[in-house]
Design a protein around this motif. Structure first.
Motif, mmCIF file in Angstrom:
data_model
loop_
_atom_site.group_PDB
_atom_site.id
_atom_site.type_symbol
_atom_site.label_atom_id
_atom_site.label_comp_id
_atom_site.label_asym_id
_atom_site.label_seq_id
_atom_site.Cartn_x
_atom_site.Cartn_y
_atom_site.Cartn_z
ATOM 1 N N LEU A 166 108.568 -6.677 75.362
ATOM 2 C CA LEU A 166 107.273 -6.081 76.179
ATOM 3 C C LEU A 166 107.887 -5.471 77.679
ATOM 4 C CD1 LEU A 166 104.161 -5.717 75.803
ATOM 5 C CD2 LEU A 166 104.080 -8.094 76.788
ATOM 6 N N ALA A 167 108.585 -6.534 78.099
ATOM 7 C CA ALA A 167 109.312 -6.134 79.406
ATOM 8 C C ALA A 167 110.110 -4.678 79.345
ATOM 9 C CB ALA A 167 110.061 -7.331 79.946
ATOM 10 N N VAL A 168 111.046 -4.532 78.181
ATOM 11 C CA VAL A 168 111.743 -3.629 78.058
ATOM 12 C C VAL A 168 111.156 -2.305 77.753
ATOM 13 C CG1 VAL A 168 113.594 -2.399 76.761
ATOM 14 C CG2 VAL A 168 113.800 -4.793 77.329
ATOM 15 N N VAL A 169 110.110 -2.415 76.998
ATOM 16 C CA VAL A 169 109.201 -1.204 76.827
ATOM 17 C C VAL A 169 108.319 -0.657 77.957
ATOM 18 C CG1 VAL A 169 107.309 -0.489 75.333
ATOM 19 C CG2 VAL A 169 109.136 -1.533 74.253
ATOM 20 N N THR A 170 107.830 -1.649 78.641
ATOM 21 C CA THR A 170 107.095 -1.462 79.605
ATOM 22 C C THR A 170 107.965 -0.820 80.915
ATOM 23 O OG1 THR A 170 105.736 -3.224 79.312
ATOM 24 C CG2 THR A 170 105.519 -2.370 81.594
ATOM 25 N N ALA A 171 109.206 -1.115 81.048
ATOM 26 C CA ALA A 171 109.959 -0.678 82.121
ATOM 27 C C ALA A 171 110.785 0.520 81.848
ATOM 28 C CB ALA A 171 110.961 -1.847 82.546
ATOM 29 N N THR A 172 111.155 0.803 80.491
ATOM 30 C CA THR A 172 112.126 1.649 80.343
ATOM 31 C C THR A 172 111.563 2.923 79.446
ATOM 32 O OG1 THR A 172 112.963 0.672 78.387
ATOM 33 C CG2 THR A 172 114.007 0.058 80.336
ATOM 34 N N LEU A 173 110.405 2.911 78.606
ATOM 35 C CA LEU A 173 110.076 3.874 77.885
ATOM 36 C C LEU A 173 109.015 4.626 78.625
ATOM 37 C CD1 LEU A 173 109.600 4.708 75.000
ATOM 38 C CD2 LEU A 173 107.591 3.368 74.888
ATOM 39 N N HIS A 174 109.425 6.071 78.595
ATOM 40 C CA HIS A 174 108.600 7.176 79.461
ATOM 41 C C HIS A 174 108.372 8.083 78.544
ATOM 42 C CE1 HIS A 174 110.027 5.247 83.138
ATOM 43 N NE2 HIS A 174 111.166 5.041 82.641
ATOM 44 N N LEU A 175 106.978 8.338 78.250
ATOM 45 C CA LEU A 175 106.555 9.346 77.410
ATOM 46 C C LEU A 175 105.193 10.060 78.121
ATOM 47 C CD1 LEU A 175 105.896 7.446 73.983
ATOM 48 C CD2 LEU A 175 107.671 9.184 74.367
ATOM 49 N N PRO A 176 104.935 11.229 77.667
ATOM 50 C CA PRO A 176 103.935 12.133 78.353
ATOM 51 C C PRO A 176 102.753 11.338 78.182
ATOM 52 C CG PRO A 176 105.166 13.515 76.587
ATOM 53 C CD PRO A 176 105.644 12.222 76.598
ATOM 54 N N ARG A 177 101.744 11.445 79.137
ATOM 55 C CA ARG A 177 100.620 10.570 79.249
ATOM 56 C C ARG A 177 99.770 11.764 78.434
ATOM 57 N NH1 ARG A 177 99.513 7.345 84.919
ATOM 58 N NH2 ARG A 177 101.266 6.010 84.615
ATOM 59 N N THR A 178 98.937 11.181 77.634
ATOM 60 C CA THR A 178 97.980 12.020 76.934
ATOM 61 C C THR A 178 96.490 11.243 76.732
ATOM 62 O OG1 THR A 178 98.531 11.127 74.541
ATOM 63 C CG2 THR A 178 99.705 13.185 75.274
ATOM 64 N N ARG A 179 95.403 12.031 76.793
ATOM 65 C CA ARG A 179 93.973 11.299 76.819
ATOM 66 C C ARG A 179 93.133 12.506 75.881
ATOM 67 N NH1 ARG A 179 91.525 6.409 76.997
ATOM 68 N NH2 ARG A 179 89.391 6.824 77.243
ATOM 69 N N SER A 180 92.732 12.235 75.044
ATOM 70 C CA SER A 180 91.826 12.837 74.331
ATOM 71 C C SER A 180 90.367 12.683 74.467
ATOM 72 C CB SER A 180 92.246 12.813 72.619
ATOM 73 O OG SER A 180 90.976 13.537 72.053
ATOM 74 N N THR A 181 89.605 13.831 74.534
ATOM 75 C CA THR A 181 88.140 13.593 74.701
ATOM 76 C C THR A 181 87.399 13.557 73.308
ATOM 77 O OG1 THR A 181 88.164 16.013 74.592
ATOM 78 C CG2 THR A 181 88.248 14.926 76.834
ATOM 79 N N ALA A 182 88.160 13.809 72.407
ATOM 80 C CA ALA A 182 87.455 13.777 70.883
ATOM 81 C C ALA A 182 87.043 12.143 70.659
ATOM 82 C CB ALA A 182 88.619 13.916 70.069
ATOM 83 N N ARG A 183 85.769 12.142 69.822
ATOM 84 C CA ARG A 183 85.404 10.705 69.612
ATOM 85 C C ARG A 183 86.237 10.270 68.437
ATOM 86 N NH1 ARG A 183 79.201 11.123 68.100
ATOM 87 N NH2 ARG A 183 79.669 9.119 67.628
ATOM 88 N N ILE A 184 86.322 8.796 68.518
ATOM 89 C CA ILE A 184 86.905 8.096 67.625
ATOM 90 C C ILE A 184 86.143 8.060 66.343
ATOM 91 C CG2 ILE A 184 87.933 5.839 66.775
ATOM 92 C CD1 ILE A 184 88.398 5.192 69.715
ATOM 93 N N ASP A 185 86.760 8.190 65.016
ATOM 94 C CA ASP A 185 86.332 8.327 63.821
ATOM 95 C C ASP A 185 85.993 6.961 63.138
ATOM 96 O OD1 ASP A 185 85.158 9.252 61.149
ATOM 97 O OD2 ASP A 185 87.048 9.817 60.411
ATOM 98 N N TYR A 186 84.841 6.323 63.799
ATOM 99 C CA TYR A 186 84.638 4.915 63.541
ATOM 100 C C TYR A 186 84.140 4.847 61.922
ATOM 101 C CZ TYR A 186 84.410 3.885 68.567
ATOM 102 O OH TYR A 186 84.988 3.963 69.925
ATOM 103 N N LEU A 187 83.227 5.790 61.429
ATOM 104 C CA LEU A 187 82.967 5.596 60.115
ATOM 105 C C LEU A 187 84.127 5.678 59.276
ATOM 106 C CD1 LEU A 187 80.808 5.224 58.025
ATOM 107 C CD2 LEU A 187 80.280 7.784 58.250
ATOM 108 N N GLY A 188 85.032 6.626 59.518
ATOM 109 C CA GLY A 188 86.150 6.963 58.732
ATOM 110 C C GLY A 188 87.067 5.745 58.603
ATOM 111 N N ALA A 189 87.233 5.276 59.976
ATOM 112 C CA ALA A 189 88.170 4.051 60.115
ATOM 113 C C ALA A 189 87.527 2.917 59.099
ATOM 114 C CB ALA A 189 88.180 3.793 61.489
ATOM 115 N N ALA A 190 86.213 2.684 59.235
ATOM 116 C CA ALA A 190 85.909 1.665 58.492
ATOM 117 C C ALA A 190 85.521 1.803 57.088
ATOM 118 C CB ALA A 190 84.176 1.610 59.085
#
Length: 506
Positions: A166-190
């Motif tokens: 957890l410490a190594v990943v938090t400190a060293t992993l750098h990825l582009p930040r993404t945020r989708s506005t799409a709704r989660i497919d709750y019915l499909g997931a269920a």
């Protein structure tokens, strides 16, 4: 990479360590009749959550979702270690499995985002090595903890390892930040969760808790069909489906999913039944059961290293799934010849062949799956490849188990009559130590019965691997991203092309 490797080790070690401690856990907590649920609850939660973790990573950013899955896994580990009853342990193992579903998918999808497929072969040997270490070291560590500490530490040992990851990943992993506005497919997931749960319960309960033709198993089969049919209908209309069905129009993606299923089918069957043969027939020690599979793991590790370097150097991969499925079929065929007279060196050599076949396939199937989709679907591709291998393993263990049990019972009945058949029906209690206290005639008959069971298991394993050869031959050689070739998005009609990696991820 250090954080990813530690996390992968964390995911693979847990079940192997816990399995060794289960007799002690049952002796302390009681509830032996619920023993199978300690494993089943973990497996169910892992399988059901795998595709959901992958999709969440695609939608909301892989790093954040990956960190959450680590935290959930560690919380489940701590709670499992604190369990005072079997019911608590089963529930907390489900929490742990929920987190575990995101660990492997997170590692693979982040790897896919950071490293172009052409260069990924340099790292795949590292992950194959982690698998070998886990397979060999897990039972040894579990045995040591059980003997010298107490069973609670089989869960607590995850905490320092997970904290470092957890410490190594938090400190060293750098990825582009993404945020989708799409709704989660709750019915499909269920619906997908219900379908996967039903499939896993069928393979877990069938022939063990309930007969294959029982109302419970048939009911689960109907539930699986209905929920997966409903899932398919929902995914066709969902704005952001949990598992985009359009991915399966890509021929390579579909074929490597099939190959992954077949690899899981054969591999987990082998891991389940080879130690039983070695302990029962060859008299190997159960204490060092992890070492029994070392030849297979070494074969897999060496070949995986060589294949990874070859893919990186040449950019070509199609030949390796063909070789892998062929060698795996050959290894299974060799193992089907095991008898009561087979020496450990010979059986070890056969295991090397089987492991070599797996070495050709383990990372290549993930590589091809990720290369067949757009970067935005990397998590879904990784989770789908992992899910098909998991479900294949579940089916392999269940069907091979039924085949093995029937062959053992038939052989015992032929050798010793009805009494032998009745004795074989209780083989779960017929441990190597108990077997040695029985008359020599019974021991000989049982050794032949186990050998016949192994023969049937691996003969069918070879047949399943031949299906993999057919799928591998149909793969197309699509240029790997990062090879300097012109690329475009995969066509909807299945004419695959390579997809450019986002510069920020590199």
């Amino acid at each position: 990479m250090v954080g990813l490797v530690i996390t992968m080790l964390l995911a693979m070690l847990d079940n192997l360590i816990v399995g060794t401690a289960m007799p002690t856990i049952v002796g302390d907590l009681g509830g032996a009749e619920h023993l199978s649920w300690v494993v089943t609850s973990y497996t169910l939660a892992t399988a059901a959550s795998t595709p959901i973790w992958g999709k969440l990573g695609d939608l909301y950013g892989r790093k954040g979702v990956f960190v959450v899955s680590i935290v959930v896994f560690l919380a489940g580990s701590a709670l499992s270690g604190l369990s005072q009853t079997m019911g608590q342990l089963i529930g907390f193992r489900a929490v742990q499995g929920l987190g575990a579903g995101g660990l492997m998918v997170g590692v693979m999808s982040i790897m896919g985002a950071l490293v172009p497929p052409r260069d990924r072969g340099r790292y795949q040997g590292m992950f194959a090595g982690v698998m070998a270490i886990a397979m060999i070291g897990g039972p040894l560590v579990g045995g040591f903890i059980t003997d010298h500490l107490n069973w609670h530490w089989t869960f607590y040992i995850n905490l320092p390892l997970g904290a470092v990851a957890l410490a190594v990943v938090t400190a060293t992993l750098h990825l582009p930040r993404t945020r989708s506005t799409a709704r989660i497919d709750y019915l499909g997931a269920a619906l997908l969760t219900v379908g996967i749960t039903a499939l896993v319960l069928i393979t877990t309960w069938g022939g063990q808790e309930y007969a294959w033709g029982s109302v419970q198993i048939l009911g689960m089969a109907v539930l699986a069909v209905l929920s997966l049919a409903g899932f398919t209908a929902v995914e066709r209309r969902a704005e952001e489906p949990v598992l985009p069905l359009g991915l399966f129009r890509n021929r390579n993606f579909t074929l490597v999913s099939v190959i992954g299923f077949l690899v899981g089918f054969t591999m987990f069957g082998s891991v389940t039944f080879l130690p039983l043969y070695q302990q029962t027939v060859q008299g190997a020690s159960a204490t060092n059961s992890g070492l029994l599979l070392m030849p297979m793991m070494l074969g897999m590790l060496v070949v995986s290293l060589v294949v990874g370097q070859a893919v990186t150097r040449t950019g070509r991969y199609r030949v390796f799934p063909i070789l892998g499925t062929g060698v795996m079929a050959g290894g299974a065929l060799l193992l089907s010849t095991l008898s009561t007279d087979t020496g450990r060196f010979t059986s070890g050599a056969y295991m090397v062949v089987l492991g070599a076949g797996m070495g050709f396939l383990m990372q290549i199937t993930m590589l091809v799956a990720q290369n067949s989709v757009e970067p935005k679907d990397m998590g879904v591709a990784s989770s789908t490849a992992t899910l098909f291998r998991t479900i294949g393993g579940s089916f392999g263990v269940a069907l091979f188990g039924a085949l093995f049990t029937d062959r053992v019972a038939d052989t015992m009945r032929d050798s010793l009559g009805a009494a032998g058949g009745r004795a074989a029906d209780g083989t779960a209690q017929l441990t190597p130590s108990v077997l040695r206290t029985l008359p020599a005639a019974f021991q000989d008959a049982y050794h032949h019965a186990v050998s016949n069971g192994i023969h049937a298991v691996f003969l069918w394993g070879a047949a399943v691997s031949v299906l993999g050869i057919a799928a591998a031959v149909l793969l197309k050689e699509v240029p790997l991203r990062g090879a300097g070739t012109e690329s475009g998005a995969p066509a909807a009609d299945g004419a695959e092309g390579a997809v450019p990696e986002p510069a920020a991820a590199l």
